[in-house]
Design an enzyme around this catalytic site. Structure first.
Site, PDB file in Angstrom:
ATOM      1  CB  ALA A  54      11.678   1.899   3.970  1.00 43.07           C
ATOM      2  CG  HIS A  78      10.706   5.756   0.962  1.00 44.56           C
ATOM      3  ND1 HIS A  78      10.793   4.652   1.783  1.00 44.56           N
ATOM      4  CD2 HIS A  78      10.283   5.298  -0.244  1.00 44.56           C
ATOM      5  CE1 HIS A  78      10.439   3.577   1.094  1.00 44.56           C
ATOM      6  NE2 HIS A  78      10.119   3.939  -0.133  1.00 44.56           N
ATOM      7  CG  ASP A 129      -2.226   0.744   0.994  1.00 44.09           C
ATOM      8  OD1 ASP A 129      -2.141   1.980   0.940  1.00 44.09           O
ATOM      9  OD2 ASP A 129      -3.313   0.137   0.894  1.00 44.09           O
ATOM     10  CB  THR A 170       5.760   2.886   1.975  1.00 48.11           C
ATOM     11  OG1 THR A 170       5.158   1.598   2.074  1.00 48.11           O
ATOM     12  CG2 THR A 170       6.996   2.881   2.860  1.00 48.11           C
ATOM     13  CB  CYS A 200       1.747  -0.844   5.158  1.00 48.00           C
ATOM     14  SG  CYS A 200       3.509  -0.536   4.883  1.00 48.00           S
ATOM     15  N   GLY A 225       8.345  -3.864   0.534  1.00 46.61           N
ATOM     16  CA  GLY A 225       7.505  -3.879  -0.669  1.00 46.61           C
ATOM     17  C   GLY A 225       8.392  -4.247  -1.844  1.00 46.61           C
TER      18      GLY A 225
END
Length: 361
Positions: free
Chosen positions: A164, A83, A79, A81, A180, A151
């Protein structure tokens, strides 16, 4: 024995990260490189996997823009995410051998590699079967919290995307999303769990060791990247600011850019920026370090040629006279929106944004 070449790249713009995955993937398929593990940081960005629901981004576009957070759709699983700085993003680009051609095993091995690293800092973590990622706490635990998102994308057994790991991540940015798509649990970081800042280079080193051990591979450290500079020459302030663009000659690509060049072996980046400014424009002005470093692939060469670029600004007077060098055939002073529209590379656009911000733009 299989080898994994480990690249520790520092900051990589998300667009450039996608390009790196594509190029390294093509090189791996064509037998021009072995397996590689890219370890890096992205600027603030939200990424949507194939199964993402847009409503899991809970912040309005204006709030994201104010925080400098971009949004990208990707071909990885999962889904939404986040970063951002302080988070180590890992892109394993592996061509899985026949004995390892099992998607669930690959994901478990990525999880195990991360869990081993966390254990070195006294953090006990594991999987929760119904949710992707690496977790502290167990299923049903009201305090369960994710410390690493996973992912992956696998095409003909070539892996891209990856994980990550929240090390010193700015946890406030997770309020922009339902991480997510999981509303029942929270997120955490190594810093939050241990109560102090964790040195990112130490965690990257541990990840390199762990991945090589789990994937039964010998480690190879990547060569140092080429060093380059970009220089945004700006005159005027605020809405009156103008950016110098130069056009490369047709045999050099024919596109508009700000000033760029290589750092020679005996130069510091600031020295290279001042030299390139003189050679390409005839201007001899002080250069300002923008504290912007990022890595990217140069061109379409396989295997990729990597550069680490340092960004600089130059504040030019209104009467600055430009004298082009042999690499360019035209120049223009343009407003900031025009500059950002014409520049073909995200790193050049970021250099301009930082240079203009320093001028009250």
């Amino acid at each position: 024995m299989n080898t994994i070449t480990v690249y520790r790249l520092g900051r990589v713009e998300y667009e450039d990260g996608l390009n790196l995955m594509r190029l390294f993937g093509d090189a791996r398929r064509e037998g021009l490189s072995g397996d590689v593990l890219l370890l890096l940081e992205h600027p603030p960005v939200l990424t949507l996997g194939r199964g993402a629901k847009r409503e899991n981004i809970t912040a309005p576009d204006a709030s994201l823009a104010a925080e400098g957070v971009e949004v990208f759709e990707t071909n990885r699983g999962g889904d939404v995410t986040y970063h951002g700085p302080g988070q180590i993003v890992g892109y394993p680009i592996f061509l899985l051998p026949e004995a390892r051609r099992d998607v669930r095993r690959y994901v478990r091995d990525v999880e195990r590699s991360i869990m081993q690293v966390l254990s070195e800092w006294g953090i006990t973590a594991g999987p929760i079967p119904k949710w992707p990622g690496v977790w502290i706490g167990e299923e049903g635990d009201p305090d369960a919290r994710k410390i690493a998102a996973i992912g992956v994308h696998i095409s003909r057994w070539l892996t891209t995307h990856g994980f990550a790991l929240n090390v010193n991540t700015k946890m406030e940015h997770f309020r922009f999303i339902v991480p997510c798509g999981i509303r029942e649990a929270g997120v955490t970081s190594m810093q939050r769990e241990r109560g102090h800042t964790i040195p990112l280079p130490d965690v990257q080193e541990a990840l390199a060791r762990s991945f090589c051990a789990v994937f039964d591979s010998e480690r190879v450290d990547a060569p140092a990247p080429m060093r380059t500079v970009s220089i945004a020459a700006v005159r005027g302030h605020g809405s009156e600011a103008r950016v110098l663009l130069v056009r490369r000659r047709p045999e050099r690509g024919g596109f508009w850019q700000i000033l760029t060049g290589r750092v020679e072996s005996d130069e510091a980046p600031a020295q290279a920026a001042a030299r390139e400014l003189d050679e390409e424009t005839g201007l001899r002005l002080p250069v300002e370090d923008l504290a912007y470093r990022h890595a990217f692939a140069v061109g379409e060469t396989l295997p990729p040629v990597l550069a680490e670029e340092s960004g600089f600004a130059v504040h030019a007077p209104p009467d600055a006279q430009v004298r082009l060098g042999p690499e360019h055939d035209a120049f223009e002073w343009v407003d900031v929106p025009t500059a950002l529209e014409r520049l073909p590379f995200v790193g050049l656009r970021e250099t301009v944004k930082r240079a203009v911000a320093g001028r009250g733009g």
